[in-house]
Scaffold this active site. Sequence first.
Site, PDB file in Angstrom:
ATOM      1  N   CYS A 188       0.841  -1.203   0.000  1.00  0.00           N
ATOM      2  CA  CYS A 188       0.000   0.000   0.000  1.00  0.00           C
ATOM      3  C   CYS A 188       0.877   1.254   0.000  1.00  0.00           C
ATOM      4  CB  CYS A 188      -0.923  -0.076   1.224  1.00  0.00           C
ATOM      5  SG  CYS A 188      -1.547   1.482   1.836  1.00  0.00           S
ATOM      6  N   CYS A 246       0.315   3.849   2.744  1.00  0.00           N
ATOM      7  CA  CYS A 246       0.821   3.318   4.026  1.00  0.00           C
ATOM      8  C   CYS A 246       2.312   3.602   4.154  1.00  0.00           C
ATOM      9  CB  CYS A 246       0.602   1.807   4.110  1.00  0.00           C
ATOM     10  SG  CYS A 246      -1.128   1.309   4.097  1.00  0.00           S
TER      11      CYS A 246
END
Length: 133
Positions: free
Chosen positions: A31, A34
């Site tokens: 991600c 993230c």
Amino acid sequence: HMATLNLTADTFGDTVRSNDTVFIDFWAAWCGPCRMFAPTYEAASEEHPGIVFGKVDTEDQQALAAQFGIQSIPTLMAIRDGIVLFSQPGALAKAQLDQVIEAVQAADMDDIRRQVAEAEQADGSAQQASSQA
């Protein structure tokens, strides 16, 4: 020195029970947002040694992510005295994260516990309450 703590299904409950304030970053390696948020979160954990900054790898800990209904990542969650005070998806900028940390630390827990108790009562005994009123 890593200041964030990797949380698993095994350690999560103990960590939340034995610490006043726990932040959790639900993330995954694939991600992008993230990965962008990680250094901000790491820095905050070093600035606030009295708070536990945990991370949950949602790929590795799918049951834990499911338990909290995590739909998109990153999701930042804050728990005080076992009560979830904040849960929001999206990578936060440092200023936003600082605001959340301040708000969680400033929360009136007596007031929040009363609200939680009232909500639980209303949930379980709405009938009784109305007949006693």
